[in-house]
Design a protein around this motif. Structure first.
Motif, PDB file in Angstrom:
ATOM      1  N   LYS A  17    -119.456 -10.200 -26.275  1.00 18.10           N
ATOM      2  CA  LYS A  17    -119.588  -8.958 -26.746  1.00 18.10           C
ATOM      3  C   LYS A  17    -121.223  -8.483 -26.466  1.00 18.10           C
ATOM      4  O   LYS A  17    -121.555  -7.695 -25.968  1.00 18.10           O
ATOM      5  CB  LYS A  17    -119.435  -8.762 -27.938  1.00 18.10           C
ATOM      6  CG  LYS A  17    -120.017  -7.553 -28.782  1.00 18.10           C
ATOM      7  CD  LYS A  17    -119.001  -6.228 -28.198  1.00 18.10           C
ATOM      8  CE  LYS A  17    -119.262  -5.067 -29.283  1.00 18.10           C
ATOM      9  NZ  LYS A  17    -119.699  -3.854 -28.112  1.00 18.10           N
ATOM     10  N   CYS A  42    -121.963  -8.241 -22.654  1.00 18.44           N
ATOM     11  CA  CYS A  42    -121.407  -7.009 -22.274  1.00 18.44           C
ATOM     12  C   CYS A  42    -122.294  -5.797 -22.454  1.00 18.44           C
ATOM     13  O   CYS A  42    -122.615  -4.830 -21.803  1.00 18.44           O
ATOM     14  CB  CYS A  42    -119.903  -6.591 -22.731  1.00 18.44           C
ATOM     15  SG  CYS A  42    -118.576  -7.475 -21.981  1.00 18.44           S
ATOM     16  N   ASP A  43    -122.694  -5.739 -23.775  1.00 21.78           N
ATOM     17  CA  ASP A  43    -123.827  -4.877 -24.247  1.00 21.78           C
ATOM     18  C   ASP A  43    -124.867  -4.845 -23.479  1.00 21.78           C
ATOM     19  O   ASP A  43    -125.612  -3.954 -22.822  1.00 21.78           O
ATOM     20  CB  ASP A  43    -124.097  -4.810 -25.758  1.00 21.78           C
ATOM     21  CG  ASP A  43    -122.964  -4.387 -26.437  1.00 21.78           C
ATOM     22  OD1 ASP A  43    -121.891  -3.973 -25.899  1.00 21.78           O
ATOM     23  OD2 ASP A  43    -123.059  -4.620 -27.508  1.00 21.78           O
ATOM     24  N   TYR A  44    -125.453  -6.180 -23.091  1.00 20.03           N
ATOM     25  CA  TYR A  44    -126.771  -6.349 -22.453  1.00 20.03           C
ATOM     26  C   TYR A  44    -126.598  -6.010 -21.097  1.00 20.03           C
ATOM     27  O   TYR A  44    -127.612  -5.441 -20.441  1.00 20.03           O
ATOM     28  CB  TYR A  44    -127.292  -7.925 -22.700  1.00 20.03           C
ATOM     29  CG  TYR A  44    -128.536  -8.127 -21.847  1.00 20.03           C
ATOM     30  CD1 TYR A  44    -129.700  -7.750 -22.889  1.00 20.03           C
ATOM     31  CD2 TYR A  44    -128.883  -8.629 -20.823  1.00 20.03           C
ATOM     32  CE1 TYR A  44    -130.843  -8.219 -22.342  1.00 20.03           C
ATOM     33  CE2 TYR A  44    -129.890  -8.999 -20.355  1.00 20.03           C
ATOM     34  CZ  TYR A  44    -131.018  -8.714 -20.894  1.00 20.03           C
ATOM     35  OH  TYR A  44    -132.523  -8.786 -20.488  1.00 20.03           O
ATOM     36  N   PHE A  45    -125.652  -6.122 -20.533  1.00 18.01           N
ATOM     37  CA  PHE A  45    -125.344  -5.915 -18.979  1.00 18.01           C
ATOM     38  C   PHE A  45    -124.753  -4.795 -18.674  1.00 18.01           C
ATOM     39  O   PHE A  45    -124.309  -4.416 -17.549  1.00 18.01           O
ATOM     40  CB  PHE A  45    -124.771  -7.053 -18.024  1.00 18.01           C
ATOM     41  CG  PHE A  45    -125.597  -8.437 -18.102  1.00 18.01           C
ATOM     42  CD1 PHE A  45    -126.612  -8.271 -17.102  1.00 18.01           C
ATOM     43  CD2 PHE A  45    -125.553  -9.322 -18.991  1.00 18.01           C
ATOM     44  CE1 PHE A  45    -127.420  -9.402 -16.825  1.00 18.01           C
ATOM     45  CE2 PHE A  45    -126.523 -10.477 -18.767  1.00 18.01           C
ATOM     46  CZ  PHE A  45    -127.608 -10.475 -17.836  1.00 18.01           C
ATOM     47  N   HIS A  46    -124.632  -3.767 -19.757  1.00 12.15           N
ATOM     48  CA  HIS A  46    -123.921  -2.516 -19.564  1.00 12.15           C
ATOM     49  C   HIS A  46    -122.525  -2.700 -18.938  1.00 12.15           C
ATOM     50  O   HIS A  46    -122.288  -1.860 -18.040  1.00 12.15           O
ATOM     51  CB  HIS A  46    -124.869  -1.739 -18.919  1.00 12.15           C
ATOM     52  CG  HIS A  46    -126.040  -1.448 -19.586  1.00 12.15           C
ATOM     53  ND1 HIS A  46    -126.572  -1.233 -20.867  1.00 12.15           N
ATOM     54  CD2 HIS A  46    -127.469  -2.014 -18.822  1.00 12.15           C
ATOM     55  CE1 HIS A  46    -127.831  -1.211 -21.166  1.00 12.15           C
ATOM     56  NE2 HIS A  46    -128.235  -2.056 -19.921  1.00 12.15           N
ATOM     57  N   THR A  47    -121.526  -3.061 -19.574  1.00 16.60           N
ATOM     58  CA  THR A  47    -120.260  -3.292 -19.301  1.00 16.60           C
ATOM     59  C   THR A  47    -119.162  -3.296 -20.434  1.00 16.60           C
ATOM     60  O   THR A  47    -119.523  -3.824 -21.404  1.00 16.60           O
ATOM     61  CB  THR A  47    -119.949  -4.158 -18.090  1.00 16.60           C
ATOM     62  OG1 THR A  47    -118.742  -3.957 -17.712  1.00 16.60           O
ATOM     63  CG2 THR A  47    -120.135  -5.598 -18.357  1.00 16.60           C
ATOM     64  N   ASP A  48    -118.085  -3.030 -20.221  1.00 18.61           N
ATOM     65  CA  ASP A  48    -116.832  -3.532 -21.122  1.00 18.61           C
ATOM     66  C   ASP A  48    -115.805  -4.166 -20.467  1.00 18.61           C
ATOM     67  O   ASP A  48    -115.145  -4.531 -20.985  1.00 18.61           O
ATOM     68  CB  ASP A  48    -116.466  -2.263 -21.903  1.00 18.61           C
ATOM     69  CG  ASP A  48    -115.819  -1.310 -20.816  1.00 18.61           C
ATOM     70  OD1 ASP A  48    -115.715  -1.732 -19.873  1.00 18.61           O
ATOM     71  OD2 ASP A  48    -115.337  -0.134 -21.529  1.00 18.61           O
ATOM     72  N   PRO A  61    -119.384 -11.081 -17.234  1.00 18.67           N
ATOM     73  CA  PRO A  61    -119.090  -9.652 -17.388  1.00 18.67           C
ATOM     74  C   PRO A  61    -119.052  -9.018 -15.885  1.00 18.67           C
ATOM     75  O   PRO A  61    -119.154  -9.621 -14.697  1.00 18.67           O
ATOM     76  CB  PRO A  61    -120.875  -9.241 -17.654  1.00 18.67           C
ATOM     77  CG  PRO A  61    -121.344 -10.451 -17.820  1.00 18.67           C
ATOM     78  CD  PRO A  61    -120.692 -11.579 -17.586  1.00 18.67           C
ATOM     79  N   TYR A  80    -118.184  -5.690 -13.147  1.00 16.14           N
ATOM     80  CA  TYR A  80    -118.410  -4.193 -13.079  1.00 16.14           C
ATOM     81  C   TYR A  80    -117.549  -3.837 -11.792  1.00 16.14           C
ATOM     82  O   TYR A  80    -117.044  -4.429 -10.996  1.00 16.14           O
ATOM     83  CB  TYR A  80    -120.062  -4.246 -12.445  1.00 16.14           C
ATOM     84  CG  TYR A  80    -120.877  -5.129 -13.328  1.00 16.14           C
ATOM     85  CD1 TYR A  80    -121.519  -4.746 -14.541  1.00 16.14           C
ATOM     86  CD2 TYR A  80    -120.979  -6.542 -12.961  1.00 16.14           C
ATOM     87  CE1 TYR A  80    -122.138  -5.530 -15.142  1.00 16.14           C
ATOM     88  CE2 TYR A  80    -122.021  -7.432 -13.725  1.00 16.14           C
ATOM     89  CZ  TYR A  80    -122.446  -6.728 -14.983  1.00 16.14           C
ATOM     90  OH  TYR A  80    -123.120  -7.851 -15.606  1.00 16.14           O
ATOM     91  N   TYR A 138    -130.170  -8.422 -30.914  1.00 18.60           N
ATOM     92  CA  TYR A 138    -128.820  -7.692 -31.102  1.00 18.60           C
ATOM     93  C   TYR A 138    -128.213  -8.304 -32.195  1.00 18.60           C
ATOM     94  O   TYR A 138    -127.489  -7.585 -32.986  1.00 18.60           O
ATOM     95  CB  TYR A 138    -128.227  -8.470 -29.920  1.00 18.60           C
ATOM     96  CG  TYR A 138    -126.648  -7.959 -29.706  1.00 18.60           C
ATOM     97  CD1 TYR A 138    -126.513  -6.704 -29.109  1.00 18.60           C
ATOM     98  CD2 TYR A 138    -125.741  -8.831 -30.235  1.00 18.60           C
ATOM     99  CE1 TYR A 138    -125.085  -6.307 -29.478  1.00 18.60           C
ATOM    100  CE2 TYR A 138    -124.346  -8.492 -30.101  1.00 18.60           C
ATOM    101  CZ  TYR A 138    -124.018  -6.977 -29.710  1.00 18.60           C
ATOM    102  OH  TYR A 138    -122.772  -6.755 -29.648  1.00 18.60           O
TER     103      TYR A 138
END
Length: 159
Positions: free
Chosen positions: A65, A68-74, A99, A101, A150
């Motif tokens: 989690k 995903c937040d740090y590298f801007h993805t879900d 992660p 993309y 975080y």
């Protein structure tokens, strides 16, 4: 013992529990590719006691989690490769956190294809581009600082 994961120290971890550590992959497939490793030398998932398995999964979910937040993805993949026929190149249990993309690989399933491919195409093959020691240290330090902020901000306790 010549296990590279057993030689890791706190300086190599960007987050840890008493039994597990999160490290950045020396040869990331995509930005953010990290590993969860037991601090104790354990080769097989089947050798991990149930309580430790539960802790590893909880910790891995929290780190995924964060990544995903740090590298801007879900989007993400998780993978454990056990034994050389499955693509494992380091005989120490480790979970890949990757992660994902849009268009990061030619096809979304290419990670899986590479994971189960022949030895010549192993994910951890030694010919894959690796980070320099300095770049790995810098990434680890950035992730360590970001993870601390975080988990404090989200009032999340690491398992």
């Amino acid at each position: 013992m010549n296990c590279p994961f057993c030689l890791k120290t706190e300086a190599d971890f960007f987050m840890e529990t008493s039994r597990f550590a999160a490290i950045y992959n020396l040869a990331p497939i995509v930005p953010g590719h990290s590993l969860i490793i037991p601090k104790q030398h354990i080769e097989s998932l089947f050798d991990l006691p149930d309580e430790a398995f539960d802790e590893m999964m909880q910790f891995s979910r929290q780190i995924m989690k964060f990544l995903c937040d740090y590298f801007h993805t879900d989007a993400f993949d998780w993978a454990i490769q056990e034994k050389p026929p499955a693509g494992q190149s380091v005989a120490h249990l480790h979970l890949h956190l990757i992660p994902r993309y849009e268009n990061d690989l030619p096809l979304p399933g290419d990670w899986y294809v590479q994971m189960v491919a022949s030895e010549k195409q192993q994910i951890d093959i030694h010919t894959r581009a690796r980070l320099s020691e300095e770049a790995l240290k810098q990434m680890t330090e950035r992730l360590k600082q970001a993870a601390a902020a975080y988990f404090t901000q989200n009032q999340t306790n690491i398992t």
